[in-house]
Design a protein around this motif. Structure first.
Motif, short mmCIF file in Angstrom:
data_model
loop_
_atom_site.label_atom_id
_atom_site.label_comp_id
_atom_site.label_asym_id
_atom_site.label_seq_id
_atom_site.Cartn_x
_atom_site.Cartn_y
_atom_site.Cartn_z
N HIS A 88 0.84 -1.20 0.00
CA HIS A 88 0.00 0.00 0.00
C HIS A 88 0.88 1.26 0.00
N PRO A 89 0.55 2.25 -0.82
CA PRO A 89 1.39 3.45 -0.90
C PRO A 89 1.46 4.26 0.39
N THR A 90 0.44 4.11 1.24
CA THR A 90 0.41 4.86 2.51
C THR A 90 0.85 4.01 3.69
N PHE A 91 0.37 2.76 3.74
CA PHE A 91 0.54 1.95 4.93
C PHE A 91 1.64 0.89 4.82
N GLY A 92 2.23 0.75 3.64
CA GLY A 92 3.25 -0.27 3.45
C GLY A 92 2.62 -1.63 3.17
N GLU A 93 3.34 -2.70 3.47
CA GLU A 93 2.82 -4.04 3.17
C GLU A 93 1.68 -4.39 4.13
N ILE A 94 0.53 -4.71 3.56
CA ILE A 94 -0.65 -5.08 4.34
C ILE A 94 -1.25 -6.36 3.74
N PHE A 95 -2.17 -6.96 4.48
CA PHE A 95 -2.91 -8.10 3.96
C PHE A 95 -4.16 -7.62 3.24
N TYR A 152 1.09 -6.82 10.62
CA TYR A 152 -0.18 -6.67 11.33
C TYR A 152 -0.43 -5.21 11.69
N GLN A 153 0.59 -4.55 12.20
CA GLN A 153 0.42 -3.14 12.58
C GLN A 153 0.09 -2.28 11.37
N ASN A 154 0.73 -2.55 10.23
CA ASN A 154 0.41 -1.82 9.00
C ASN A 154 -1.05 -2.06 8.60
N THR A 155 -1.46 -3.34 8.66
CA THR A 155 -2.82 -3.69 8.28
C THR A 155 -3.82 -3.06 9.23
N ARG A 156 -3.50 -3.06 10.52
CA ARG A 156 -4.38 -2.47 11.53
C ARG A 156 -4.58 -0.97 11.28
N LYS A 157 -3.49 -0.27 10.94
CA LYS A 157 -3.60 1.16 10.65
C LYS A 157 -4.49 1.41 9.44
N PHE A 158 -4.37 0.55 8.43
CA PHE A 158 -5.26 0.66 7.26
C PHE A 158 -6.70 0.42 7.65
N ILE A 159 -6.94 -0.63 8.41
CA ILE A 159 -8.31 -1.01 8.79
C ILE A 159 -8.99 0.11 9.57
N LEU A 160 -8.25 0.74 10.48
CA LEU A 160 -8.81 1.77 11.35
C LEU A 160 -8.61 3.17 10.76
N SER A 161 -8.77 3.24 9.45
CA SER A 161 -8.67 4.52 8.74
C SER A 161 -9.77 4.57 7.69
N LYS A 162 -9.97 5.73 7.14
CA LYS A 162 -11.00 5.87 6.12
C LYS A 162 -10.60 5.24 4.79
N SER A 163 -9.39 4.71 4.72
CA SER A 163 -9.01 3.93 3.54
C SER A 163 -9.76 2.61 3.49
N ASN A 164 -10.16 2.13 4.66
CA ASN A 164 -11.02 0.94 4.74
C ASN A 164 -12.46 1.40 4.47
N PRO A 165 -13.10 0.92 3.41
CA PRO A 165 -14.44 1.40 3.08
C PRO A 165 -15.50 1.08 4.13
N TYR A 166 -15.16 0.25 5.13
CA TYR A 166 -16.14 -0.08 6.17
C TYR A 166 -15.69 0.40 7.56
#
Length: 432
Positions: free
Chosen positions: A277-284, A321-335
């Motif tokens: 991910h360009p913002t969060f790095g490697e995520i799942f 996991y921390q990268n993925t968590r930051k993505f999930i808890l941001s408006k980049s996650n559509p939900y």
């Protein structure tokens, strides 16, 4: 009364009051624990345990395990709880034997539920949406009972037969396009309640991972390889190997089967399941199809990407996991949604903008910071709509607008988070 000895509720409530000085929270904890015991758990004369999900008169393999997770924390000191859990484990082995593709069952073969769906239906099946996690949770429960209480009655011939059934199905669903007999269609419904291509689902290519028709939300997968559920399968295959070695040691081929599946799935996750991910790095990614498509999101239902430490796939400190968590808890996650009274993860299963208490509880349970856990508890306290119970989802500006007045899984995830803050933690009891 299903569990007559309930002193553990009062004892834990006193510890909660000392750890979190909030009378409403303590009362809601007691109410949610009692509600699950009094309204959802049924121990039959044969000793098997049937657990209603809440306002639907059926038992989900997934929900029933999540509904009893807080009781596992007290099982070692309470023989009634131990017996109830073993009864549930045996019931699950029986139900998987009826239909391993089903996600929810009736208490008896009464033909209730979604019998009009276009798929093979046994009269004891309430719904036949194939979800990987429905087969992971029974293995997890049996393993946790063993590790927490030392009880092993659940590891009988029926349990081993269940493992064989699950492994055989998973080997087929690694090759869904060419080998699977499973089809599912529902008429006159929203698109998320049925599968495309005449019930086969969207096209996939082989990855080594397991195909899943539906998510833990019971919504259809957009792409067939649901990453968090494949992660859960990797974990429980490890449990299964340990169980077989301990209780069925002559079953060498089944042990090899578990190891091969585990390795195949893990390699598939590593090869197809990540995204730079360009913002969060490697995520799942949440879902992939093996053809180059990836879906970036997370859903409140468990297993989710946020729940990786809960299902014991990765430690909280893991960089990906921390990268993925930051993505999930941001408006980049559509939900991921924010409102005046709460912010957190929702689901395409419920109205846009609605937040799930289950998602909030998982966020709290995977947080490193106690202040984040307490903040989430405050959100849950101010969004119960005066009911003293959790709901499936709620509007973060108007919590009186909620879905499902009675939802035991959400109640018990709320309790597990409270217990975690008070020092009762699943990881601790599993180590003892």
């Amino acid at each position: 009364m299903v569990i007559a000895n309930r002193a553990f509720i009062q004892t834990s409530t006193e510890k909660i009051k000392k750890a979190i000085n909030n009378q409403k929270l303590a009362k809601m904890y007691e109410k949610c624990m009692e509600n699950t015991l009094d309204t959802t758990i049924k121990i039959r004369e044969n000793g098997l345990t049937f657990i209603l999900t809440g306002d639907i008169p059926a038992m989900w393999l997934r929900d029933s395990v999540c509904q009893v997770r807080p009781f596992l924390l007290f099982a070692k000191e309470n023989e009634e709880i131990e017996s109830m859990l073993i009864g549930l484990s045996k019931e699950q082995a029986h139900l998987v034997g009826i239909d391993p593709y089903a996600n929810a069952f009736n208490e008896t073969p009464n033909g209730a539920g979604h019998q009009a769906d276009k798929t093979e239906m046994h009269p004891q099946v309430w719904e036949r949406k194939y979800e990987i996690d429905s087969l992971c949770y029974p293995i997890q429960l049996a393993y946790f009972i063993w590790k927490i209480t030392g009880r092993t009655e659940q590891f009988d011939a029926a349990f081993f037969k269940m493992l064989q059934t699950i492994f055989a199905l998973w080997e087929v669903e690694q090759h869904h396009e060419t080998k699977s007999p499973y089809r599912f269609e529902r008429l006159d419904c929203v698109p998320s309640d049925t599968l495309k291509r005449n019930g086969l689902g969207t096209e996939t290519a082989y990855t080594g991972m397991l195909w899943s028709g539906f998510r833990p939300s019971d919504d259809a997968c957009e792409y067939g390889y649901l990453i968090p559920s494949n992660m859960f399968a990797v974990v429980v295959l490890g449990y299964a190997k340990e169980i077989i070695e301990a209780f069925y040691p002559s079953e060498i081929e089944t042990i090899k089967q578990a190891v091969t599946l585990q390795n195949d799935i893990q390699l598939g996750i590593e090869k197809f399941g990540t995204y730079n991910h360009p913002t969060f790095g490697e995520i799942f990614a949440f879902e992939v199809d093996g053809l180059g498509n990836q879906l970036l999101m997370d859903d409140a239902n468990v297993p989710s990407l946020l729940s990786m430490p809960i299902i014991q796939y990765l430690e909280k400190e893991s960089p990906i996991y921390q990268n993925t968590r930051k993505f999930i808890l941001s408006k980049s996650n559509p939900y991921y949604f924010e409102g005046e009274l709460a912010k957190g993860i929702g689901s395409p299963h419920t109205p846009t903008g609605y937040i799930w208490p289950i998602g909030l509880a998982i966020q709290g349970l995977t947080a490193n910071d106690t202040s984040e856990k307490l903040e989430i508890l405050q959100m849950l306290l101010r969004t119960d709509a005066g009911t003293g119970l959790m709901h499936e989802s709620f509007h973060p500006d108007h919590p009186e607008d909620f879905t499902r007045e009675w939802f035991s899984w959400a109640n018990m995830m709320f309790c597990e988070l409270i217990l975690d803050v008070a020092g009762f933690r699943m990881a601790n009891v599993l180590k003892n």
